[in-house]
Design a protein around this motif. Structure first.
Motif, PDB file in Angstrom:
ATOM      1  N   VAL A   1     145.253  -3.792 100.481  1.00  0.00           N
ATOM      2  CA  VAL A   1     146.680  -3.466 100.382  1.00  0.00           C
ATOM      3  C   VAL A   1     147.324  -4.454  99.415  1.00  0.00           C
ATOM      4  CG1 VAL A   1     148.853  -3.223 101.616  1.00  0.00           C
ATOM      5  CG2 VAL A   1     146.714  -2.575 102.737  1.00  0.00           C
ATOM      6  N   SER A   2     147.700  -3.948  98.251  1.00  0.00           N
ATOM      7  CA  SER A   2     148.256  -4.835  97.225  1.00  0.00           C
ATOM      8  C   SER A   2     149.713  -5.161  97.478  1.00  0.00           C
ATOM      9  CB  SER A   2     148.103  -4.200  95.842  1.00  0.00           C
ATOM     10  OG  SER A   2     148.784  -2.948  95.784  1.00  0.00           O
ATOM     11  N   GLN A   3     150.468  -4.198  97.987  1.00  0.00           N
ATOM     12  CA  GLN A   3     151.878  -4.407  98.295  1.00  0.00           C
ATOM     13  C   GLN A   3     152.255  -3.554  99.500  1.00  0.00           C
ATOM     14  OE1 GLN A   3     153.340  -3.461  94.125  1.00  0.00           O
ATOM     15  NE2 GLN A   3     154.760  -5.113  94.623  1.00  0.00           N
ATOM     16  N   ALA A   4     153.230  -4.032 100.263  1.00  0.00           N
ATOM     17  CA  ALA A   4     153.704  -3.259 101.416  1.00  0.00           C
ATOM     18  C   ALA A   4     155.146  -3.623 101.695  1.00  0.00           C
ATOM     19  CB  ALA A   4     152.837  -3.534 102.643  1.00  0.00           C
ATOM     20  N   TRP A   5     155.873  -2.645 102.203  1.00  0.00           N
ATOM     21  CA  TRP A   5     157.288  -2.823 102.522  1.00  0.00           C
ATOM     22  C   TRP A   5     157.553  -2.302 103.928  1.00  0.00           C
ATOM     23  CZ3 TRP A   5     155.281  -1.028  98.034  1.00  0.00           C
ATOM     24  CH2 TRP A   5     155.626  -1.694  96.842  1.00  0.00           C
ATOM     25  N   LEU A   6     158.494  -2.920 104.597  1.00  0.00           N
ATOM     26  CA  LEU A   6     159.023  -2.398 105.858  1.00  0.00           C
ATOM     27  C   LEU A   6     160.430  -1.909 105.563  1.00  0.00           C
ATOM     28  CD1 LEU A   6     159.030  -1.871 108.892  1.00  0.00           C
ATOM     29  CD2 LEU A   6     159.782  -4.244 109.230  1.00  0.00           C
ATOM     30  N   CYS A   7     160.614  -0.604 105.607  1.00  0.00           N
ATOM     31  CA  CYS A   7     161.907  -0.005 105.300  1.00  0.00           C
ATOM     32  C   CYS A   7     162.670   0.244 106.595  1.00  0.00           C
ATOM     33  CB  CYS A   7     161.723   1.302 104.540  1.00  0.00           C
ATOM     34  SG  CYS A   7     163.291   2.098 104.100  1.00  0.00           S
ATOM     35  N   PHE A   8     163.925  -0.189 106.642  1.00  0.00           N
ATOM     36  CA  PHE A   8     164.751   0.032 107.830  1.00  0.00           C
ATOM     37  C   PHE A   8     166.202   0.232 107.417  1.00  0.00           C
ATOM     38  CE2 PHE A   8     163.832  -4.459 107.112  1.00  0.00           C
ATOM     39  CZ  PHE A   8     165.097  -5.014 106.962  1.00  0.00           C
ATOM     40  N   GLY A   9     166.900   1.037 108.181  1.00  0.00           N
ATOM     41  CA  GLY A   9     168.304   1.309 107.911  1.00  0.00           C
ATOM     42  C   GLY A   9     169.198   0.285 108.583  1.00  0.00           C
ATOM     43  N   CYS A  10     170.306  -0.023 107.943  1.00  0.00           N
ATOM     44  CA  CYS A  10     171.284  -0.930 108.541  1.00  0.00           C
ATOM     45  C   CYS A  10     172.641  -0.697 107.897  1.00  0.00           C
ATOM     46  CB  CYS A  10     170.858  -2.387 108.420  1.00  0.00           C
ATOM     47  SG  CYS A  10     170.498  -2.928 106.746  1.00  0.00           S
ATOM     48  N   GLU A  11     173.671  -1.246 108.519  1.00  0.00           N
ATOM     49  CA  GLU A  11     175.024  -1.013 108.036  1.00  0.00           C
ATOM     50  C   GLU A  11     175.381  -1.849 106.810  1.00  0.00           C
ATOM     51  OE1 GLU A  11     174.976   0.183 112.361  1.00  0.00           O
ATOM     52  OE2 GLU A  11     174.178  -1.490 111.176  1.00  0.00           O
ATOM     53  N   ASN A  12     174.735  -2.989 106.643  1.00  0.00           N
ATOM     54  CA  ASN A  12     175.061  -3.898 105.535  1.00  0.00           C
ATOM     55  C   ASN A  12     173.787  -4.313 104.802  1.00  0.00           C
ATOM     56  OD1 ASN A  12     177.192  -4.533 107.917  1.00  0.00           O
ATOM     57  ND2 ASN A  12     178.177  -4.804 105.929  1.00  0.00           N
ATOM     58  N   ALA A  13     173.149  -3.331 104.160  1.00  0.00           N
ATOM     59  CA  ALA A  13     171.848  -3.562 103.540  1.00  0.00           C
ATOM     60  C   ALA A  13     171.885  -4.633 102.459  1.00  0.00           C
ATOM     61  CB  ALA A  13     171.302  -2.258 102.967  1.00  0.00           C
ATOM     62  N   GLY A  14     173.003  -4.788 101.771  1.00  0.00           N
ATOM     63  CA  GLY A  14     173.062  -5.743 100.679  1.00  0.00           C
ATOM     64  C   GLY A  14     173.503  -7.133 101.083  1.00  0.00           C
ATOM     65  N   SER A  15     173.760  -7.352 102.347  1.00  0.00           N
ATOM     66  CA  SER A  15     174.291  -8.650 102.783  1.00  0.00           C
ATOM     67  C   SER A  15     173.187  -9.664 103.038  1.00  0.00           C
ATOM     68  CB  SER A  15     175.123  -8.478 104.057  1.00  0.00           C
ATOM     69  OG  SER A  15     175.505  -9.744 104.554  1.00  0.00           O
ATOM     70  N   PRO A  16     173.266 -10.845 102.397  1.00  0.00           N
ATOM     71  CA  PRO A  16     172.279 -11.891 102.675  1.00  0.00           C
ATOM     72  C   PRO A  16     172.442 -12.504 104.055  1.00  0.00           C
ATOM     73  CG  PRO A  16     173.959 -12.702 101.175  1.00  0.00           C
ATOM     74  CD  PRO A  16     174.212 -11.231 101.345  1.00  0.00           C
ATOM     75  N   ILE A  17     173.549 -12.175 104.735  1.00  0.00           N
ATOM     76  CA  ILE A  17     173.773 -12.711 106.078  1.00  0.00           C
ATOM     77  C   ILE A  17     172.641 -12.293 107.021  1.00  0.00           C
ATOM     78  CG2 ILE A  17     175.219 -12.433 108.147  1.00  0.00           C
ATOM     79  CD1 ILE A  17     177.637 -12.657 106.399  1.00  0.00           C
ATOM     80  N   LEU A  18     172.118 -11.098 106.837  1.00  0.00           N
ATOM     81  CA  LEU A  18     171.061 -10.603 107.725  1.00  0.00           C
ATOM     82  C   LEU A  18     169.835 -11.511 107.660  1.00  0.00           C
ATOM     83  CD1 LEU A  18     171.279  -6.764 106.976  1.00  0.00           C
ATOM     84  CD2 LEU A  18     172.391  -8.040 108.822  1.00  0.00           C
ATOM     85  N   GLU A  19     169.403 -11.826 106.448  1.00  0.00           N
ATOM     86  CA  GLU A  19     168.219 -12.670 106.305  1.00  0.00           C
ATOM     87  C   GLU A  19     168.520 -14.118 106.684  1.00  0.00           C
ATOM     88  OE1 GLU A  19     164.400 -12.913 103.298  1.00  0.00           O
ATOM     89  OE2 GLU A  19     166.233 -11.909 102.661  1.00  0.00           O
ATOM     90  N   GLU A  20     169.736 -14.585 106.380  1.00  0.00           N
ATOM     91  CA  GLU A  20     170.135 -15.937 106.779  1.00  0.00           C
ATOM     92  C   GLU A  20     170.102 -16.070 108.307  1.00  0.00           C
ATOM     93  OE1 GLU A  20     171.365 -18.756 105.295  1.00  0.00           O
ATOM     94  OE2 GLU A  20     171.314 -18.170 103.187  1.00  0.00           O
ATOM     95  N   ALA A  21     170.649 -15.055 108.990  1.00  0.00           N
ATOM     96  CA  ALA A  21     170.668 -15.083 110.454  1.00  0.00           C
ATOM     97  C   ALA A  21     169.258 -15.052 111.012  1.00  0.00           C
ATOM     98  CB  ALA A  21     171.484 -13.906 110.992  1.00  0.00           C
ATOM     99  N   ALA A  22     168.398 -14.230 110.431  1.00  0.00           N
ATOM    100  CA  ALA A  22     167.010 -14.130 110.899  1.00  0.00           C
ATOM    101  C   ALA A  22     166.277 -15.456 110.718  1.00  0.00           C
ATOM    102  CB  ALA A  22     166.285 -13.020 110.139  1.00  0.00           C
ATOM    103  N   ALA A  23     166.505 -16.103 109.585  1.00  0.00           N
ATOM    104  CA  ALA A  23     165.844 -17.388 109.332  1.00  0.00           C
ATOM    105  C   ALA A  23     166.281 -18.429 110.361  1.00  0.00           C
ATOM    106  CB  ALA A  23     166.169 -17.863 107.921  1.00  0.00           C
ATOM    107  N   LEU A  24     167.569 -18.422 110.716  1.00  0.00           N
ATOM    108  CA  LEU A  24     168.064 -19.332 111.746  1.00  0.00           C
ATOM    109  C   LEU A  24     167.394 -19.060 113.093  1.00  0.00           C
ATOM    110  CD1 LEU A  24     171.905 -19.588 111.088  1.00  0.00           C
ATOM    111  CD2 LEU A  24     170.352 -21.511 111.425  1.00  0.00           C
ATOM    112  N   LEU A  25     167.313 -17.785 113.464  1.00  0.00           N
ATOM    113  CA  LEU A  25     166.724 -17.420 114.746  1.00  0.00           C
ATOM    114  C   LEU A  25     165.230 -17.722 114.775  1.00  0.00           C
ATOM    115  CD1 LEU A  25     168.560 -14.026 115.351  1.00  0.00           C
ATOM    116  CD2 LEU A  25     168.918 -16.158 116.603  1.00  0.00           C
ATOM    117  N   ALA A  26     164.573 -17.575 113.635  1.00  0.00           N
ATOM    118  CA  ALA A  26     163.136 -17.854 113.571  1.00  0.00           C
ATOM    119  C   ALA A  26     162.860 -19.349 113.703  1.00  0.00           C
ATOM    120  CB  ALA A  26     162.554 -17.326 112.263  1.00  0.00           C
TER     121      ALA A  26
END
Length: 430
Positions: free
Chosen positions: A101-126
């Protein structure tokens, strides 16, 4: 089979609608992947309750909508909190990340797809830094329930880091904006997907996608992009015309066949079984997944005067216990999901077989990829494959079989239909 590119989608398809079709098509266009693999809940879903249609009916909808392979999420994970739901699904996807598998993506729907807050929040929780843990503990001490306390702690931490998350206009996100983003239901699950990918050091890349049409909980939505909740409500009141307007034609045809056979399943169809399970487990309710001592006491003292699951849920819920959690706990109790086993399963990184529900014939090559994962995973294509399972994998398989048999029993009784055993069901090929 040479190198391949994969897109994973975690779904319930309860039922499959136009928004789901848009997601699959858009993800394929964005990634150029060779195969789309759907990791789908079986007969019970994450918000606590049965799927409106059985897993094989929903698999047919998914394949008709462009999925190449549908794998079943273990019932224990599919019916758990957003954190466990996401971690279990990402663990399953990671098992297919072979060197080919050379590349793979997990596609999911959300209300604010372009917001970096989602990944920032996840990094904090992780990472759970000490400052976050202190803030969370303080909010809990002040009486907030866990979801609210976690959100408040995240807002505190993200606001403090605001120089890292400017909005499109170059200004800084306000605490109010962060709060709104964190409160949106699909954003909550998106954060858990990010977190699961981070914690598992996955090679799979997140691919957030803006939702098309109504939000998931918008019960007043109508037309082509009706929400899943509104669609199920339309089916429950017999408004099949409105429901089919919100579904691709092939999925609508598959659903029509199901309705002609019998009908859909609803939460209250399991009320008697849940009441029986509560009675049988008196004094031991806190042994079940997500059931705190407080919730166990509330269930013990509820009495037997309720005529529906909604009535019971409304009576049990409180400031610190959400209705969704109550429903999940009730179905954990009915399905026999104990905390002790869950902890063992979690420690095993959510081990379980790769249970195939269906695949597209022209995409049969994906089974070759899945088959190469046999050293660490058992591929389930027929009932005989389950005989090879042992340990936690066997227990997970047995629990899934029990859940599907219970679902079929209740469906058969409701619509006065004979039901063949789940082990006699063949994998769907389209």
């Amino acid at each position: 089979m040479g190198t391949v590119k994969l897109t994973f989608i975690i779904a319930e398809y309860n039922p499959f609608h136009n928004g789901h079709l848009y997601q699959i098509r858009r993800a394929k266009a964005m990634t150029g992947s060779d195969y789309t693999i759907v990791l789908m809940s079986g007969d019970f879903v994450q918000r606590g309750g049965p799927a409106c249609a059985d897993k094989y009916t929903r698999t047919r909808m998914a394949l008709a909508g462009g999925a190449d392979l549908v794998l079943e999420l273990p019932c224990l994970g599919a019916g758990s909190s957003a954190e466990t739901f996401a971690a279990c699904a990402v663990s399953l996807a990671n098992r297919l990340m072979l060197p080919s598998v050379s590349q793979a993506w997990l596609c999911f729907g959300c209300e604010n797809a372009g917001s970096p807050i989602l990944e920032e929040a996840a990094a904090l929780l992780a990472a759970e830094p000490d400052s976050f843990k202190r803030e969370l503990k303080e909010k809990l001490k002040r009486g907030a329930n866990y979801p609210a306390a976690r959100s408040q702690a995240l807002i505190h931490e993200l606001t403090g880091r605001s120089t890292d998350i400017p909005d499109k206009g170059g200004h800084l996100y306000s605490p109010e904006t962060i709060r709104d983003i964190l409160a949106a239901p699909n954003n909550i699950l998106a954060i858990e997907y990010y977190k699961a990918l981070i914690r598992s050091s996955s090679r799979i890349r997140p691919l957030p996608m803006g939702r098309r049409g109504a939000g998931h909980s918008d019960m007043d939505s109508q037309g082509q992009y009706m929400s899943a909740g509104a669609l199920r409500a339309a089916l429950a009141r017999g408004d099949t015309k409105s429901a089919e307007t919100a579904m691709p034609s092939q999925a609508a045809c598959i659903l029509r066949e199901k309705l002609n056979e019998g009908g859909i399943m609803q939460t209250d169809d399991f009320f008697d079984l849940i009441s029986y399970a509560l009675l049988c487990s008196r004094g031991r309710l806190n042994e079940y997944c997500d059931v705190s001592d407080d919730l166990a006491d509330r269930l013990e003292n509820a009495g037997g005067t309720f005529s529906s699951l909604d009535e019971l849920t409304d009576h049990i819920r409180s400031k610190n216990i959400t209705a969704a959690r109550v429903r999940r706990c009730l179905f954990h109790i009915m399905l026999g999901h104990k905390k002790a086993f869950f902890e063992s399963w979690k420690a095993s990184a959510y081990a379980g077989p790769l249970s195939v529900l269906g695949f597209r014939k022209e995409a049969a090559g994906i089974l070759s990829l899945a088959g190469k994962a046999k050293e660490k995973n058992h591929l389930i294509l027929r009932s005989a494959d389950r005989e090879k399972l042992a340990g936690i994998e066997r227990q997970i398989s047995q629990n899934d079989l029990f859940a599907s048999r219970l679902y079929r029993m209740v469906y058969g009784h409701k619509y006065k239909l004979g039901q063949k055993d789940i082990l006699s069901e063949a994998v769907i090929k389209m």
